[in-house]
Scaffold this motif. Structure first.
Motif, mmCIF file in Angstrom:
data_model
loop_
_atom_site.group_PDB
_atom_site.id
_atom_site.type_symbol
_atom_site.label_atom_id
_atom_site.label_comp_id
_atom_site.label_asym_id
_atom_site.label_seq_id
_atom_site.Cartn_x
_atom_site.Cartn_y
_atom_site.Cartn_z
ATOM 1 N N GLU A 108 0.861 -1.175 0.000
ATOM 2 C CA GLU A 108 0.000 0.000 0.000
ATOM 3 C C GLU A 108 0.899 1.227 0.000
ATOM 4 O O GLU A 108 1.599 1.488 0.972
ATOM 5 C CB GLU A 108 -0.918 0.003 1.224
ATOM 6 N N GLY A 110 1.818 5.275 -2.300
ATOM 7 C CA GLY A 110 1.330 6.345 -3.150
ATOM 8 C C GLY A 110 1.263 5.935 -4.605
ATOM 9 O O GLY A 110 1.839 4.918 -5.020
ATOM 10 N N SER A 111 0.594 6.730 -5.397
ATOM 11 C CA SER A 111 0.379 6.383 -6.808
ATOM 12 C C SER A 111 1.686 6.295 -7.579
ATOM 13 O O SER A 111 1.878 5.389 -8.400
ATOM 14 C CB SER A 111 -0.554 7.416 -7.449
ATOM 15 N N LYS A 112 2.625 7.220 -7.311
ATOM 16 C CA LYS A 112 3.889 7.204 -8.046
ATOM 17 C C LYS A 112 4.723 5.976 -7.664
ATOM 18 O O LYS A 112 5.300 5.314 -8.524
ATOM 19 C CB LYS A 112 4.665 8.486 -7.763
ATOM 20 N N THR A 113 4.792 5.702 -6.373
ATOM 21 C CA THR A 113 5.544 4.529 -5.929
ATOM 22 C C THR A 113 4.935 3.256 -6.484
ATOM 23 O O THR A 113 5.666 2.353 -6.931
ATOM 24 C CB THR A 113 5.577 4.471 -4.391
ATOM 25 N N THR A 114 3.617 3.166 -6.488
ATOM 26 C CA THR A 114 2.940 1.975 -6.999
ATOM 27 C C THR A 114 3.265 1.748 -8.466
ATOM 28 O O THR A 114 3.424 0.603 -8.910
ATOM 29 C CB THR A 114 1.422 2.106 -6.806
ATOM 30 N N GLU A 115 3.384 2.814 -9.246
ATOM 31 C CA GLU A 115 3.725 2.686 -10.670
ATOM 32 C C GLU A 115 5.104 2.068 -10.863
ATOM 33 O O GLU A 115 5.345 1.396 -11.858
ATOM 34 C CB GLU A 115 3.679 4.052 -11.342
ATOM 35 N N HIS A 116 5.990 2.285 -9.906
ATOM 36 C CA HIS A 116 7.371 1.812 -10.047
ATOM 37 C C HIS A 116 7.557 0.361 -9.613
ATOM 38 O O HIS A 116 8.632 -0.208 -9.852
ATOM 39 C CB HIS A 116 8.307 2.701 -9.222
ATOM 40 N N ARG A 168 13.671 8.587 -11.868
ATOM 41 C CA ARG A 168 12.872 8.047 -10.757
ATOM 42 C C ARG A 168 13.761 7.204 -9.869
ATOM 43 O O ARG A 168 14.800 6.675 -10.323
ATOM 44 C CB ARG A 168 11.719 7.197 -11.285
ATOM 45 N N GLU A 409 6.158 11.730 -1.513
ATOM 46 C CA GLU A 409 4.911 11.061 -1.167
ATOM 47 C C GLU A 409 4.952 10.575 0.277
ATOM 48 O O GLU A 409 6.010 10.527 0.906
ATOM 49 C CB GLU A 409 4.657 9.856 -2.082
ATOM 50 N N GLY A 412 4.965 4.246 2.033
ATOM 51 C CA GLY A 412 4.086 3.095 1.919
ATOM 52 C C GLY A 412 4.477 1.987 2.876
ATOM 53 O O GLY A 412 5.498 2.066 3.576
#
Length: 519
Positions: A108, A110-116, A168, A409, A412
């Motif tokens: 779980e 943030g959106s940017k971390t999840t994309e990576h 990134r 962010e 997570g």
């Protein structure tokens, strides 16, 4: 008694074959490993031997297959080159890793971390693939390291500009033999590194078509509240600084992942004893194979034979003639009892490796063992794996925090599997649960939860969404099979019959007649 040994095949064990020999302790400089590193290097030599398989352990020569007294070099070579290592250690490690990571790591963030997460190391590996690599290395050496790095962004200051340039954060895995030095201090409940040294070998282009390997040391430390990095490249026999820069974080974003932590970083690999047993198994198997090779060729013994009578030819169509009437010929054959003892010892070693490697990984315990004893062994094995899984989870949580810090962010969190039971539902179990649901004894939601827990349905299966789909499908099917059974519209007057109105439209004559009758 006199023993003759050859130095021909002796080889000093190295911490890691990929990195080559470590510098001598008499030297001083950036390349000199820490005392803790030197203390643990002996452990890694054993691990790397069994990890490397048959080819590696053969190359180690007498380090793991001793030369017998009065054994000639040629005979030793034949014996060494026919000896094979059974990969017990590698098999047990893969089993332990598969047991803990048999379910995906849940994150779980943030959106940017999840994309990576689908390419966490910029090498195409997702988080779960990366976790397998990290966890396996941590078991091998007792610990391993992850550095959350960021590409160079010279001349780019704004975060939006870095994102537009495709920059990134990414995770880099360093094994224990590559981490040659560290210093840290305790800040609250966290250990913050103040210096870190990593030894690595990189491949650089050398002309249009060839390349070359270059050894270098990466040093991270804190300078004026910022994380500074420096690169020292080996030029001839000395290391010279060739580059430097700063990271945007005020600390060194490095994490240790432990599998057998006690107090300090110096730890013994958790599977070291199994590695020693695997080498013992290799040596005993080599002895047995060599003995069987010799025993399979019986020796002809001649009694009363004069060597001056000439050579003896032995074959199926040949006969021996002795001038001595007392002469005779016999075959000398080894007794098989000694071989049975060797095989029994090998079986014992295999049993010890199975027991030490957690019975759940290799197989079930003896049938005669009580249920309570099995339950106790199971709980003990689960507790060991739970501790190891917790260490991996704690390390990944800290990596996610560093990753989010680069992106601005919220940090997570992740959840590593704690369910180590492999009790998947059998076909008869599924049938019984389905019958209970059809008879109304359990709900559909309970049935789906049982199937998901029993690993019939995947972990990502959404029970709530599936129930909604089924309800929508049932309503649609009911409308198709019973088109007249529709709900009364809210704007219809009380007592109105929508079905009668439809019949009037379908048969105008009937509607008129009914209207006349009403009048």
């Amino acid at each position: 008694m006199t023993y003759s040994f050859s130095d021909r095949f002796k080889r000093t064990p190295q911490p890691d074959a990929n990195l080559g020999p470590m510098p001598e302790s008499s030297k001083s400089g950036v390349e000199v490993p820490s005392a803790a590193y030197e203390q643990m290097a002996a452990y890694w030599s054993v691990i790397s031997a069994v990890r490397g398989g048959t080819s590696e352990i053969r190359d180690r020569g007498e380090a793991f297959l001793p030369l017998e007294p009065f054994e000639k070099d040629t005979a030793y070579l034949r014996r060494r080159n026919t000896s094979c290592l059974t990969p017990w250690y590698a098999r047990l490690v893969r089993g332990l890793v598969g047991m803990v990571l048999r379910k995906p790591v849940k994150v779980e963030a943030g959106s940017k971390t999840t994309e990576h997460l689908d390419n966490i190391n910029l090498l195409g590996d997702d988080l779960n693939t990366f976790a397998h690599e990290v966890f396996e290395a941590a078991i091998d050496h007792g610990y391993t390291g992850i550095f959350v790095d960021y590409p160079r962004s010279d001349g780019i200051q704004l975060l939006s500009e870095q994102i537009a340039a495709g920059l990134r954060p990414y995770w880099v895995h360093y094994t224990a033999p590559e981490i040659i030095g560290w210093r840290y201090e305790i800040q609250g409940n966290l250990r913050r590194f103040t210096q870190l040294r990593i030894r690595e070998v990189v491949t650089e282009e050398d002309g249009e078509f060839s390349d070359r390997q270059v050894e270098r040391i990466k040093v991270y430390d804190l300078l004026e509240g910022r994380c500074r990095w420096r690169i020292f490249t080996k030029v001839k026999e000395e290391f010279e600084q060739t580059d430097e820069g700063f990271l945007s974080l005020p600390y060194i974003p490095f994490v240790f992942i432990y599998t057998n932590k006690k107090k300090e970083v110096v730890v013994q690999p958790p599977m070291l004893e199994i590695a020693h047993l695997n080498i013992k198994h290799y040596q005993l198997s080599s002895d047995l194979d060599h003995s069987l090779h010799l025993a399979a060729q019986p020796k002809l013994v001649l009694y009363g034979y004069d060597p001056g009578e000439g050579d003896v030819v032995v074959g199926a169509d040949e006969a021996l003639v002795f001038e001595n009437k007392e002469g005779r010929a016999e075959w000398l054959v080894c007794s098989v009892e000694s071989f049975n003892a060797q095989q029994s010892r090998i079986d014992t070693i295999e049993g010890q490796m199975s027991a030490l490697g957690l019975a759940t990984i290799v197989g079930q315990k003896n049938v005669g063992e009580s249920a309570e004893a099995k339950k106790l062994d199971r709980s003990q094995g689960d507790s060991i794996m739970a501790v190891i899984a917790q260490g991996l989870q704690d390390g990944f949580d800290l990596c996610l925090e560093y990753h989010a810090a680069y992106l601005g962010e919220e940090p997570g969190t992740c959840q590593v599997n704690r369910d180590f039971n492999l009790n998947a539902l059998m076909a008869q179990d599924i049938t019984a649960y389905s019958q209970l649901q059809q008879m109304g004894q359990i709900s559909l939601e309970t049935l789906l939860e049982l199937l998901k827990k029993g690993e019939v349905l995947p972990d990502e299966f959404d029970i709530e969404a599936e129930i909604k789909k089924l309800e929508a499908s049932d309503r649609l099917q009911d409308k198709v099979l019973n088109p007249d059974d529709r709900e009364v519209p809210t704007d219809q007057p009380n007592g109105a019959d929508p079905a009668a109105d439809r019949r009037a439209v379908e048969d105008p004559g009937q509607g008129v007649t009914q209207g006349n009758d009403n009048r």
